[in-house]
Enzyme design. Sequence first.
Site, PDB file in Angstrom:
ATOM      1  N   ASP A  38      45.095  43.249  34.082  1.00  0.00           N
ATOM      2  CA  ASP A  38      43.662  43.546  34.110  1.00  0.00           C
ATOM      3  C   ASP A  38      42.878  42.243  34.240  1.00  0.00           C
ATOM      4  OD1 ASP A  38      41.385  45.060  34.130  1.00  0.00           O
ATOM      5  OD2 ASP A  38      41.228  45.182  31.924  1.00  0.00           O
ATOM      6  N   LEU A  39      43.253  41.456  35.242  1.00  0.00           N
ATOM      7  CA  LEU A  39      42.616  40.151  35.430  1.00  0.00           C
ATOM      8  C   LEU A  39      41.356  40.351  36.264  1.00  0.00           C
ATOM      9  CD1 LEU A  39      43.237  37.172  34.681  1.00  0.00           C
ATOM     10  CD2 LEU A  39      44.233  36.940  36.954  1.00  0.00           C
TER      11      LEU A  39
END
Length: 382
Positions: free
Chosen positions: A67-68
């Site tokens: 979830d960058l």
Amino acid sequence: MTFCDIYIDDRLYIVMELIEGAPLGEHFSSLKEKHHHFTEDRLWKIFIQLCLALRYLHKEKRIVHRDLTPNNIMLGDKDKVTVTDFGLAKQKQENSKLTSVVGTILYSCPEVLKSEPYGEKADVWAAGCILYQMATLNPPFYSTNMLSLATKIVEAVYEPVPAGIYSEKVTDTISRCLTPDAEARPDIVQVSSMISDVMMKYLDNLSTSQLSLEKKLERERRRTQRYFMEANRNAVTCHHELALLSHETFEKASLSSSSSGAASLKSELSESADLPPEGFQASYGKDEDRACDEILSDDNFNLENTEKDIYSELDDELDISDNSSSSSSSPLKESTFNILKRSFSASGGERQSQTRDFTGGTGSRPRPGNLVLIAIKSNTTL
């Protein structure tokens, strides 16, 4: 306040940390409102730190963030990068794949959208999206229609970076990271090798700044040490001077107290003994001797007058006695004169002894005239 959930060996670790700074997404909005853009040096500085962080997670911890996004990257002082929000992070075994469909769709890789197994390269795709947004201030894939958005992501269709703003290395890095084929997409080590020259330059600058900081720290440490040494030296000197001053004050106080004590003791002794001072004693002794001499001379004069009176009285009485009795006159007169001689001789010795005892203050002196008169009267009667 940021909560970081990290899965390590299928165990969940919740890390709470207070991070200074603002998310990278807020910087995008601020620059867009001001119609500014990132400089290339700042762009590479942030992206290199992101690559170093992903290398640590992928190669040393085998953790996939998944979830960058710009909101999960914090920029602190001097653009210090901190990767946050590990709530969807997963630690995987070597050469294994993940299948869960998680994350933000704008930064999700094609294999996630196609529900295919994926690995660490999903974070590389997200890093390419962030690098593109730093260059254009807009995400590479955006659409109000979810199907259209998914199609753009799977086919890797995005507008090119405007020419003339950044170097070709920026565009090449973006294109390599946004490769739709996962097998052809480079991992984080290969991305780092692509920008090795920029990374070495950044590391050199980082090393130089670190050395300057160490020198500054050493200077501050020496200055602080010198300051404390001078402070300790001044404190020792001040204590020494205070000790000397207190010692001198104590000596003066002791001397003054001893002299005043001696004077008070001397005055107390003289008052208790009722003795005059030394200068007065000498004059007093002379006055006393003079008074004694005057008293003795007065006594001698009075004694001589008394003796004359006694002799005259005796002559008168003897004359009367001669007229009355001429037969016994001559023996009586002779005996009377003998008594007078003895009495006067005795009175003269007594007077001398009393003269010696006068200064001692012993008794009163008897009057020899009374004895003589008693003897004369006794003899006359006889």
